[in-house]
Design a protein around this motif. Structure first.
Motif, mmCIF file in Angstrom:
data_model
loop_
_atom_site.group_PDB
_atom_site.id
_atom_site.type_symbol
_atom_site.label_atom_id
_atom_site.label_comp_id
_atom_site.label_asym_id
_atom_site.label_seq_id
_atom_site.Cartn_x
_atom_site.Cartn_y
_atom_site.Cartn_z
ATOM 1 N N TYR A 31 -13.458 26.141 -81.218
ATOM 2 C CA TYR A 31 -14.179 26.067 -79.946
ATOM 3 C C TYR A 31 -13.332 25.352 -78.898
ATOM 4 C CZ TYR A 31 -17.612 24.705 -76.461
ATOM 5 O OH TYR A 31 -18.277 24.508 -75.272
ATOM 6 N N LEU A 32 -12.755 24.219 -79.243
ATOM 7 C CA LEU A 32 -11.978 23.431 -78.284
ATOM 8 C C LEU A 32 -10.691 24.129 -77.866
ATOM 9 C CD1 LEU A 32 -12.620 19.951 -79.867
ATOM 10 C CD2 LEU A 32 -13.412 20.719 -77.599
ATOM 11 N N LEU A 33 -10.102 24.898 -78.756
ATOM 12 C CA LEU A 33 -8.877 25.621 -78.399
ATOM 13 C C LEU A 33 -9.163 26.732 -77.390
ATOM 14 C CD1 LEU A 33 -7.060 25.817 -81.845
ATOM 15 C CD2 LEU A 33 -6.590 24.271 -79.923
ATOM 16 N N GLY A 34 -10.391 27.211 -77.351
ATOM 17 C CA GLY A 34 -10.765 28.245 -76.395
ATOM 18 C C GLY A 34 -11.667 27.749 -75.273
ATOM 19 N N TRP A 35 -11.985 26.448 -75.293
ATOM 20 C CA TRP A 35 -12.913 25.864 -74.322
ATOM 21 C C TRP A 35 -12.422 26.064 -72.898
ATOM 22 C CZ3 TRP A 35 -11.918 20.904 -71.820
ATOM 23 C CH2 TRP A 35 -12.981 20.472 -71.017
ATOM 24 N N ARG A 36 -13.343 26.447 -72.026
ATOM 25 C CA ARG A 36 -13.006 26.767 -70.635
ATOM 26 C C ARG A 36 -13.779 25.868 -69.673
ATOM 27 N NH1 ARG A 36 -10.671 31.999 -70.868
ATOM 28 N NH2 ARG A 36 -10.905 32.267 -68.616
ATOM 29 N N THR A 37 -13.095 25.492 -68.613
ATOM 30 C CA THR A 37 -13.703 24.759 -67.503
ATOM 31 C C THR A 37 -12.761 24.852 -66.318
ATOM 32 O OG1 THR A 37 -14.897 22.713 -66.921
ATOM 33 C CG2 THR A 37 -12.748 22.449 -67.979
ATOM 34 N N ASP A 38 -13.211 24.379 -65.166
ATOM 35 C CA ASP A 38 -12.330 24.361 -64.000
ATOM 36 C C ASP A 38 -11.265 23.289 -64.200
ATOM 37 O OD1 ASP A 38 -14.054 26.240 -62.990
ATOM 38 O OD2 ASP A 38 -14.921 24.937 -61.455
ATOM 39 N N VAL A 39 -10.022 23.673 -63.940
ATOM 40 C CA VAL A 39 -8.892 22.740 -64.057
ATOM 41 C C VAL A 39 -8.158 22.758 -62.721
ATOM 42 C CG1 VAL A 39 -6.758 22.184 -65.280
ATOM 43 C CG2 VAL A 39 -8.646 23.269 -66.519
ATOM 44 N N THR A 40 -7.867 21.580 -62.193
ATOM 45 C CA THR A 40 -7.090 21.472 -60.966
ATOM 46 C C THR A 40 -5.705 20.980 -61.320
ATOM 47 O OG1 THR A 40 -9.080 20.989 -59.695
ATOM 48 C CG2 THR A 40 -6.969 20.433 -58.665
ATOM 49 N N VAL A 41 -4.692 21.727 -60.882
ATOM 50 C CA VAL A 41 -3.296 21.374 -61.129
ATOM 51 C C VAL A 41 -2.602 21.294 -59.772
ATOM 52 C CG1 VAL A 41 -1.138 22.020 -62.274
ATOM 53 C CG2 VAL A 41 -3.325 22.594 -63.348
ATOM 54 N N GLU A 57 0.851 25.589 -71.167
ATOM 55 C CA GLU A 57 1.709 26.278 -70.210
ATOM 56 C C GLU A 57 2.313 25.278 -69.210
ATOM 57 O OE1 GLU A 57 0.699 29.202 -66.578
ATOM 58 O OE2 GLU A 57 -0.082 29.859 -68.529
ATOM 59 N N VAL A 58 1.483 24.396 -68.682
ATOM 60 C CA VAL A 58 1.956 23.390 -67.726
ATOM 61 C C VAL A 58 2.941 22.443 -68.402
ATOM 62 C CG1 VAL A 58 1.251 21.419 -66.305
ATOM 63 C CG2 VAL A 58 -0.095 23.532 -66.269
ATOM 64 N N ARG A 59 2.633 22.071 -69.611
ATOM 65 C CA ARG A 59 3.513 21.154 -70.354
ATOM 66 C C ARG A 59 4.871 21.803 -70.628
ATOM 67 N NH1 ARG A 59 1.854 18.766 -76.158
ATOM 68 N NH2 ARG A 59 2.990 16.809 -76.072
ATOM 69 N N ALA A 60 4.902 23.096 -70.861
ATOM 70 C CA ALA A 60 6.151 23.799 -71.155
ATOM 71 C C ALA A 60 7.040 23.915 -69.922
ATOM 72 C CB ALA A 60 5.854 25.189 -71.717
ATOM 73 N N ASP A 61 6.435 24.012 -68.726
ATOM 74 C CA ASP A 61 7.211 24.156 -67.495
ATOM 75 C C ASP A 61 6.475 23.473 -66.344
ATOM 76 O OD1 ASP A 61 8.971 24.855 -65.514
ATOM 77 O OD2 ASP A 61 8.741 27.024 -65.767
ATOM 78 N N PRO A 62 6.492 22.139 -66.325
ATOM 79 C CA PRO A 62 5.746 21.407 -65.299
ATOM 80 C C PRO A 62 6.167 21.773 -63.874
ATOM 81 C CG PRO A 62 6.586 19.897 -66.975
ATOM 82 C CD PRO A 62 7.172 21.235 -67.252
ATOM 83 N N ALA A 63 7.459 21.934 -63.642
ATOM 84 C CA ALA A 63 7.954 22.215 -62.290
ATOM 85 C C ALA A 63 7.366 23.516 -61.735
ATOM 86 C CB ALA A 63 9.474 22.268 -62.287
ATOM 87 N N ALA A 64 7.159 24.497 -62.579
ATOM 88 C CA ALA A 64 6.596 25.771 -62.135
ATOM 89 C C ALA A 64 5.163 25.603 -61.627
ATOM 90 C CB ALA A 64 6.628 26.788 -63.269
#
Length: 104
Positions: A31-41, A57-64
């Protein structure tokens, strides 16, 4: 202290249906691996986003994503803390989440 560059709500109680499904711990992990909510980046809202996948994804390429590696790590650690607490409440092991983040 400055506010985080990556924000998301904490997961609520995991809706374990009981009965003939996975045990509560593994069910909670799934459940937690698929859990969805609004995320602000970095000011950009990702509505109803899969939190774990987006953070990987963000952790793999923060600059992007317009954030620093430290911002990405802080968000991943916050997810591990909050989701780990929800997982532990269902009898799961928070280390399972850490292991998932370590997967390529």
């Amino acid at each position: 202290m400055t506010s985080p560059t990556i924000t998301f709500a904490a997961p609520g109680r995991i809706p374990y249906p009981g009965g003939c499904v996975l045990e509560p711990g593994p069910y909670a992990l799934d459940y937690l691996l698929g859990w969805r909510t609004d995320v602000t980046v970095a000011g950009k809202v990702h509505p109803d986003a899969p939190v774990f996948a987006l953070l990987r994804e963000v952790r793999a390429d923060p600059a992007a994503h317009g954030v620093t590696r430290e911002d990405a790590e802080a968000a991943a650690n916050r997810f591990l803390t909050l989701a780990g607490q929800a997982l532990a409440a269902e009898g799961g092991d928070p280390a399972w989440l850490e292991r998932e983040f370590a997967q390529p």
